[in-house]
Design a protein around this motif. Structure first.
Motif, short mmCIF file in Angstrom:
data_model
loop_
_atom_site.label_atom_id
_atom_site.label_comp_id
_atom_site.label_asym_id
_atom_site.label_seq_id
_atom_site.Cartn_x
_atom_site.Cartn_y
_atom_site.Cartn_z
N ASP A 1 0.82 -1.21 0.00
CA ASP A 1 0.00 0.00 0.00
C ASP A 1 0.85 1.27 0.00
O ASP A 1 0.37 2.35 0.33
N ASP A 2 2.11 1.16 -0.39
CA ASP A 2 2.99 2.33 -0.49
C ASP A 2 2.72 3.02 -1.82
O ASP A 2 3.50 2.92 -2.77
N GLU A 3 1.60 3.73 -1.88
CA GLU A 3 1.11 4.23 -3.16
C GLU A 3 2.06 5.23 -3.81
O GLU A 3 2.18 5.26 -5.05
N ALA A 4 2.73 6.04 -3.01
CA ALA A 4 3.65 7.03 -3.60
C ALA A 4 4.80 6.34 -4.33
O ALA A 4 5.12 6.68 -5.49
N SER A 5 5.42 5.35 -3.68
CA SER A 5 6.54 4.64 -4.31
C SER A 5 6.06 3.77 -5.47
O SER A 5 6.75 3.66 -6.49
N ILE A 6 4.89 3.15 -5.32
CA ILE A 6 4.34 2.34 -6.40
C ILE A 6 4.08 3.20 -7.63
O ILE A 6 4.42 2.83 -8.76
N GLY A 7 3.50 4.39 -7.42
CA GLY A 7 3.26 5.29 -8.54
C GLY A 7 4.54 5.73 -9.21
O GLY A 7 4.62 5.80 -10.45
N ALA A 8 5.57 6.02 -8.40
CA ALA A 8 6.86 6.42 -8.97
C ALA A 8 7.49 5.29 -9.78
O ALA A 8 8.08 5.52 -10.84
N ALA A 9 7.34 4.07 -9.30
CA ALA A 9 7.87 2.91 -10.03
C ALA A 9 7.12 2.70 -11.34
O ALA A 9 7.72 2.41 -12.38
N HIS A 10 5.79 2.82 -11.30
CA HIS A 10 5.01 2.72 -12.55
C HIS A 10 5.46 3.79 -13.55
O HIS A 10 5.58 3.50 -14.75
N ASP A 11 5.67 5.00 -13.08
CA ASP A 11 6.09 6.08 -13.98
C ASP A 11 7.40 5.74 -14.69
O ASP A 11 7.62 6.17 -15.82
N ARG A 12 8.25 4.97 -14.02
CA ARG A 12 9.55 4.60 -14.58
C ARG A 12 9.51 3.25 -15.28
O ARG A 12 10.56 2.72 -15.65
N ARG A 13 8.34 2.67 -15.42
CA ARG A 13 8.12 1.41 -16.12
C ARG A 13 8.88 0.26 -15.47
O ARG A 13 9.36 -0.66 -16.14
N MET A 14 8.98 0.30 -14.14
CA MET A 14 9.65 -0.76 -13.39
C MET A 14 8.67 -1.87 -13.07
O MET A 14 7.46 -1.64 -12.94
N LEU A 15 9.19 -3.09 -12.91
CA LEU A 15 8.39 -4.19 -12.41
C LEU A 15 8.40 -4.13 -10.89
O LEU A 15 9.43 -3.89 -10.28
N ILE A 16 7.23 -4.40 -10.28
CA ILE A 16 7.07 -4.24 -8.84
C ILE A 16 6.61 -5.56 -8.23
O ILE A 16 5.73 -6.23 -8.77
N ALA A 17 7.21 -5.92 -7.09
CA ALA A 17 6.77 -7.09 -6.33
C ALA A 17 6.40 -6.65 -4.92
O ALA A 17 6.82 -5.59 -4.45
N THR A 18 5.59 -7.47 -4.25
CA THR A 18 5.27 -7.23 -2.85
C THR A 18 4.95 -8.57 -2.18
O THR A 18 4.72 -9.57 -2.85
N ASN A 19 4.97 -8.57 -0.85
CA ASN A 19 4.47 -9.71 -0.08
C ASN A 19 3.05 -9.40 0.35
O ASN A 19 2.76 -8.27 0.76
N VAL A 20 2.19 -10.39 0.29
CA VAL A 20 0.78 -10.18 0.63
C VAL A 20 0.44 -10.84 1.96
O VAL A 20 0.30 -10.18 2.99
N CYS A 21 0.31 -12.16 1.99
CA CYS A 21 -0.13 -12.85 3.21
C CYS A 21 0.92 -13.85 3.67
O CYS A 21 1.45 -14.62 2.87
N GLY A 22 1.18 -13.82 4.97
CA GLY A 22 2.12 -14.76 5.55
C GLY A 22 1.46 -15.62 6.61
O GLY A 22 0.43 -15.25 7.19
N ALA A 23 2.05 -16.76 6.87
CA ALA A 23 1.56 -17.64 7.92
C ALA A 23 1.51 -16.87 9.24
O ALA A 23 2.42 -16.10 9.56
N GLY A 24 0.45 -17.07 9.99
CA GLY A 24 0.27 -16.38 11.25
C GLY A 24 -0.59 -15.14 11.14
O GLY A 24 -1.02 -14.59 12.16
N GLN A 25 -0.89 -14.68 9.93
CA GLN A 25 -1.77 -13.54 9.75
C GLN A 25 -3.23 -13.99 9.65
O GLN A 25 -3.53 -15.09 9.18
N ALA A 26 -4.12 -13.12 10.05
CA ALA A 26 -5.55 -13.43 10.02
C ALA A 26 -6.06 -13.46 8.59
O ALA A 26 -5.63 -12.66 7.74
N ASP A 27 -7.00 -14.36 8.32
CA ASP A 27 -7.52 -14.52 6.97
C ASP A 27 -8.16 -13.25 6.43
O ASP A 27 -7.97 -12.89 5.26
N ASP A 28 -8.94 -12.55 7.26
CA ASP A 28 -9.62 -11.36 6.77
C ASP A 28 -8.63 -10.25 6.44
O ASP A 28 -8.82 -9.51 5.46
#
Length: 422
Positions: free
Chosen positions: A336-363
């Motif tokens: 959810d780092d929208e400022a950095s994500i937007g800057a990366a999109h502007d530079r046509r970079m590929l972006i990765a992130t981590n979403v859900c890890g063991a131990g986190q709540a399903d919702d």
């Protein structure tokens, strides 16, 4: 216990003493770690988030309706910041998007490629920048017999099964230096069980599936170079050996490198600014490697003092302060780092992130997945790429498997079937 073989000689007692202090840090960006032994200082396990959870203002659906494609490229924009398709319920309520292919399998493992298809004319329009794919965090990981932390309580299928049955197209491997070569595991002794112990073994599994499915989307393999959680010290010459291992498994025509992207341009960054990423037609059947470490001794050595990746087998992950350096092409950010994500999109970079890890709540995981999709992140890494007993959450792409059209960057012509339909 299989993991005992990974402890360096004389280090077993030290690792056991550290065990109770260790915490994995998990794949969620910005999560805390109880000890540096569970998450290297590279930020590979956690790079920090902005703390916000609002969705991006451009949350158009990632896939236009199947059957609505006109077959022409006239009038497409396809550039960064454009939106594709119609609004999808998947981004706002978690329900299935419209116009989906309904596929639940990434292909078979029989080696019969006669039914494989590509995007046809769209293969000359769509690029890797227009795609959003499933990935896995610590892709080799097997739950230890006695987990020391809830974040260790997950087991991935072998890499080829992830590719074939779960639609995974991005992996993450933790690399340690053993006496006989590079090994793949999380933490020596306490969390060391892997579906493929040797680095070259892991690569051979990926290549075997790729050989049988030569029309697949490019597979991205992230490598976290670690010597603080087990194994021997890793220096600059070891990174040269790592490149040699990669090239020893994947021939030049199956490996997409920074030099391939740069071409005749003065730098990787100049190539992206001038032309963007190659088309899917040019990249099918290939594998890309990325060094996950950033702003540490390993990253410094791999980029020759942050100057170049020329001659390297893999790309290097750029930090947010390195977006404009000559080699910067791929980044990992908070979902959810929208400022950095937007800057990366502007530079046509590929972006990765981590979403859900063991131990986190399903919702919480389900909410994070909606945000990551809507923000147009290209590679979504997760501990749960398929349903697991006792959990309601798993990383689901109801409007495309193994990939969906990126909601921020893909042109309107894009369909999930055009991306990959093995």
């Amino acid at each position: 216990m299989p993991g005992l073989t990974h402890a360096p000689i004389g280090a077993l007692g030290a690792w056991l003493a550290l065990a109770l202090a260790l915490a994995c840090g998990g794949p969620t960006e910005g999560s805390s770690a109880a000890s540096g032994a569970t998450s290297s200082s590279t930020g590979g396990e956690a790079s920090g988030t902005s703390g916000t959870s609002g969705t991006s203002g451009t949350s158009a659906a990632g896939s236009a309706s199947v059957g609505s494609t006109s077959g022409t490229t006239t009038g497409t924009s396809g550039g960064p910041g454009t939106t594709g398709g119609s609004t999808s319920a998947d981004e706002t309520s978690g329900s299935s998007g419209t116009g989906t292919s309904g596929s639940t399998s990434g292909g078979d493992t029989t080696g019969d490629t006669t039914g494989d298809t590509t995007g046809g004319g769209l293969d000359d329009l769509l690029t890797l920048e227009h795609v959003q794919v499933k990935g896995t965090h610590n892709s080799y990981h097997v739950k230890p017999l006695v987990p020391f932390d809830a974040s260790h309580e997950y087991t991935h299928k072998p890499l080829d099964v992830q590719l074939a049955d779960q639609g995974v197209r991005a992996f993450e491997l933790d690399i340690h230096r053993g006496v006989g070569g590079f090994e793949v595991y999380h933490i020596a002794v306490i969390d060391s069980v892997s579906t493929c112990d040797a680095f070259t073994e892991c690569l051979a599994v990926i290549k075997g599936w790729s050989d049988a499915h030569p029309l697949h989307l490019p597979v991205v393999v992230w490598l976290e170079i670690k010597d603080s959680t087990g194994g021997l010290p890793i220096g600059a010459s070891d990174l040269d050996d790592l490149d040699d291992d990669i090239r020893g498994v994947f021939p030049a025509d199956r490996l997409f490198t920074p030099d391939d992207l740069q071409g005749a341009h003065p730098s990787v960054r100049a190539a992206l600014e001038a032309e963007g990423w190659p088309t899917l037609g040019e990249l099918r059947g290939q594998v890309l490697f990325v060094i996950l470490n950033t702003e540490d001794a390993k990253a410094d050595a791999y980029t020759k003092g942050y100057t170049t990746t020329a001659g390297r087998a893999g790309f290097a992950r750029a930090s947010t302060s390195q977006f404009d350096l000559p080699w910067a092409a791929i980044v990992k950010l908070g979902l959810d780092d929208e400022a950095s994500i937007g800057a990366a999109h502007d530079r046509r970079m590929l972006i990765a992130t981590n979403v859900c890890g063991a131990g986190q709540a399903d919702d919480a995981c389900a909410a994070d997945l909606v945000v990551a999709k809507a923000n147009g992140i290209h590679m979504l890494k997760d501990d749960f790429p398929a349903p697991v007993a006792g959990k309601t959450y798993f990383m689901d792409f109801p409007d495309g498997n193994p990939a969906r059209c990126n909601p921020v960057t893909a042109p309107p012509e894009c369909t999930s079937v055009a991306l990959e339909d093995l």
